[in-house]
Design a protein around this motif. Sequence first.
Motif, PDB file in Angstrom:
ATOM      1  N   PHE A   1       5.803  -9.078  -2.621  1.00  0.00           N
ATOM      2  CA  PHE A   1       4.751  -8.222  -2.061  1.00  0.00           C
ATOM      3  C   PHE A   1       5.101  -7.569  -0.729  1.00  0.00           C
ATOM      4  CE2 PHE A   1       2.492 -11.518  -4.584  1.00  0.00           C
ATOM      5  CZ  PHE A   1       1.988 -10.674  -5.573  1.00  0.00           C
ATOM      6  N   ASN A   2       6.260  -7.888  -0.160  1.00  0.00           N
ATOM      7  CA  ASN A   2       6.629  -7.311   1.130  1.00  0.00           C
ATOM      8  C   ASN A   2       7.186  -5.905   0.927  1.00  0.00           C
ATOM      9  OD1 ASN A   2       7.324  -6.760   3.738  1.00  0.00           O
ATOM     10  ND2 ASN A   2       8.613  -8.570   4.033  1.00  0.00           N
ATOM     11  N   ARG A   3       6.303  -4.985   0.633  1.00  0.00           N
ATOM     12  CA  ARG A   3       6.666  -3.589   0.370  1.00  0.00           C
ATOM     13  C   ARG A   3       5.404  -2.744   0.479  1.00  0.00           C
ATOM     14  NH1 ARG A   3       8.815  -4.512  -5.582  1.00  0.00           N
ATOM     15  NH2 ARG A   3       9.669  -6.308  -4.450  1.00  0.00           N
ATOM     16  N   GLY A   4       5.559  -1.446   0.449  1.00  0.00           N
ATOM     17  CA  GLY A   4       4.402  -0.553   0.517  1.00  0.00           C
ATOM     18  C   GLY A   4       3.652  -0.728   1.818  1.00  0.00           C
TER      19      GLY A   4
ATOM     20  N   GLN B   1       1.320  -4.508   5.972  1.00  0.00           N
ATOM     21  CA  GLN B   1       0.295  -5.273   6.688  1.00  0.00           C
ATOM     22  C   GLN B   1      -0.868  -5.625   5.780  1.00  0.00           C
ATOM     23  OE1 GLN B   1      -2.374  -4.004  10.307  1.00  0.00           O
ATOM     24  NE2 GLN B   1      -0.438  -4.769  11.099  1.00  0.00           N
ATOM     25  N   LEU B   2      -1.304  -4.682   4.953  1.00  0.00           N
ATOM     26  CA  LEU B   2      -2.377  -4.964   4.010  1.00  0.00           C
ATOM     27  C   LEU B   2      -1.939  -6.007   2.993  1.00  0.00           C
ATOM     28  CD1 LEU B   2      -5.135  -4.421   2.736  1.00  0.00           C
ATOM     29  CD2 LEU B   2      -4.088  -2.517   1.464  1.00  0.00           C
ATOM     30  N   ASN B   3      -0.740  -5.834   2.438  1.00  0.00           N
ATOM     31  CA  ASN B   3      -0.237  -6.793   1.455  1.00  0.00           C
ATOM     32  C   ASN B   3      -0.109  -8.190   2.055  1.00  0.00           C
ATOM     33  OD1 ASN B   3      -0.122  -4.721  -0.357  1.00  0.00           O
ATOM     34  ND2 ASN B   3       2.100  -4.496  -0.332  1.00  0.00           N
ATOM     35  N   GLY B   4       0.404  -8.250   3.280  1.00  0.00           N
ATOM     36  CA  GLY B   4       0.555  -9.544   3.937  1.00  0.00           C
ATOM     37  C   GLY B   4      -0.782 -10.214   4.196  1.00  0.00           C
ATOM     38  N   THR B   5      -1.781  -9.401   4.548  1.00  0.00           N
ATOM     39  CA  THR B   5      -3.122  -9.946   4.766  1.00  0.00           C
ATOM     40  C   THR B   5      -3.701 -10.504   3.469  1.00  0.00           C
ATOM     41  OG1 THR B   5      -3.518  -8.365   6.564  1.00  0.00           O
ATOM     42  CG2 THR B   5      -5.452  -9.403   5.562  1.00  0.00           C
ATOM     43  N   LEU B   6      -3.549  -9.752   2.392  1.00  0.00           N
ATOM     44  CA  LEU B   6      -4.059 -10.212   1.091  1.00  0.00           C
ATOM     45  C   LEU B   6      -3.320 -11.468   0.630  1.00  0.00           C
ATOM     46  CD1 LEU B   6      -4.483  -6.781  -0.744  1.00  0.00           C
ATOM     47  CD2 LEU B   6      -6.285  -8.230   0.229  1.00  0.00           C
ATOM     48  N   VAL B   7      -2.025 -11.536   0.919  1.00  0.00           N
ATOM     49  CA  VAL B   7      -1.239 -12.710   0.516  1.00  0.00           C
ATOM     50  C   VAL B   7      -1.744 -13.965   1.216  1.00  0.00           C
ATOM     51  CG1 VAL B   7       1.018 -13.822   0.825  1.00  0.00           C
ATOM     52  CG2 VAL B   7       0.869 -11.578  -0.253  1.00  0.00           C
ATOM     53  N   ILE B   8      -1.916 -13.906   2.536  1.00  0.00           N
ATOM     54  CA  ILE B   8      -2.331 -15.123   3.244  1.00  0.00           C
ATOM     55  C   ILE B   8      -3.764 -15.493   2.876  1.00  0.00           C
ATOM     56  CG2 ILE B   8      -3.125 -13.959   5.343  1.00  0.00           C
ATOM     57  CD1 ILE B   8      -1.326 -17.389   5.022  1.00  0.00           C
ATOM     58  N   LEU B   9      -4.609 -14.501   2.626  1.00  0.00           N
ATOM     59  CA  LEU B   9      -5.965 -14.809   2.175  1.00  0.00           C
ATOM     60  C   LEU B   9      -5.945 -15.485   0.817  1.00  0.00           C
ATOM     61  CD1 LEU B   9      -7.967 -11.627   3.260  1.00  0.00           C
ATOM     62  CD2 LEU B   9      -8.030 -13.896   4.299  1.00  0.00           C
ATOM     63  N   GLY B  10      -5.093 -14.987  -0.092  1.00  0.00           N
ATOM     64  CA  GLY B  10      -4.971 -15.597  -1.407  1.00  0.00           C
ATOM     65  C   GLY B  10      -4.413 -17.005  -1.334  1.00  0.00           C
ATOM     66  N   LEU B  11      -3.409 -17.205  -0.482  1.00  0.00           N
ATOM     67  CA  LEU B  11      -2.825 -18.535  -0.323  1.00  0.00           C
ATOM     68  C   LEU B  11      -3.846 -19.524   0.232  1.00  0.00           C
ATOM     69  CD1 LEU B  11       0.680 -17.587   1.139  1.00  0.00           C
ATOM     70  CD2 LEU B  11       0.214 -18.516  -1.139  1.00  0.00           C
ATOM     71  N   CYS B  12      -4.625 -19.092   1.202  1.00  0.00           N
ATOM     72  CA  CYS B  12      -5.633 -19.972   1.789  1.00  0.00           C
ATOM     73  C   CYS B  12      -6.743 -20.292   0.784  1.00  0.00           C
ATOM     74  CB  CYS B  12      -6.232 -19.324   3.041  1.00  0.00           C
ATOM     75  SG  CYS B  12      -5.119 -19.318   4.465  1.00  0.00           S
TER      76      CYS B  12
END
Length: 297
Positions: free
Chosen positions: A41-44, A47-58
Amino acid sequence: MTLILGMLLDAMMGEPRWLWSRIPHPAVLMGQLIGWCDQTFNRGNRQLNGTLVILGLCLGAGLLGWLLQQFPGTIIDILILAVLLAQKSLVQHVQAVGDALRLSLGDGKRAVAMIVGRDTRDMDKAAVARSAIESAAENLSDGVIAPAFWFAVAGLPGLLIYKITNTADSMIGYRTERHEDFGWASARLDDLLNLVPARLTAALIWAVTTRPHPRKILREAPLHRSPNAGWPEAAMAHGLGIALSGPRSYEGEVKDYPFVNAEGEHTLGPDHIDETVEVLWKAWGAGLVLSVIILTV
């Protein structure tokens, strides 16, 4: 009582090699999952992708914690807490640096390279000892007090959310070209989750050392490059009367960081690491006593 038993079990057992050489440690599994997310997901819009990733992980970590809590009894809670605390392993890794440094500078460098991310090639004995002591102070907060705190606040969901966030911060929370945007949300959430535990850790260190005037810690801790790591580091520096932080090198680039407690002892060695290990156990003990008091009030 679960928190107390988990802390005691971790202090006694640590991370038994016979077990984790046969099955992957949960922290390793977390790291593998975060690594996959980074690659995928580290593309495009990073910052948005990274935010969604950590929210999903949590969200996933919290849900897993909730599901595990549905099993009857407390044995699962105690075992998971003990596995995800790191008091004994932290002490062992820090003490290993002191023992290696007594053998030779080269041995000390190799040992400290196991627990810090900075360049070790040009370190002298004092720099090796200083690195080990800084790591001890910071990881007492990240690896012991903070997980215990979030377990006390929110049970297994709180513990697992903290651990996945802290692991993500350690992997993608750096201000590099690749991770500055993608890891931004993970780093900010980790800062938030460590806000109270870092200051609690500083208070515990202060309580079990020479008890320097709190004004010294309050003055220097906010000046640290990290909003949280400066608190246990400043408490350790002033509590032991030594200078920590200062210039160091990362990937060949020298960072001219100021010293914490610059007027403290600069010529550090294995004996100072031994003193640090004593503080780690005393602070852990103070945290255990505090937990008992809170649970019995």
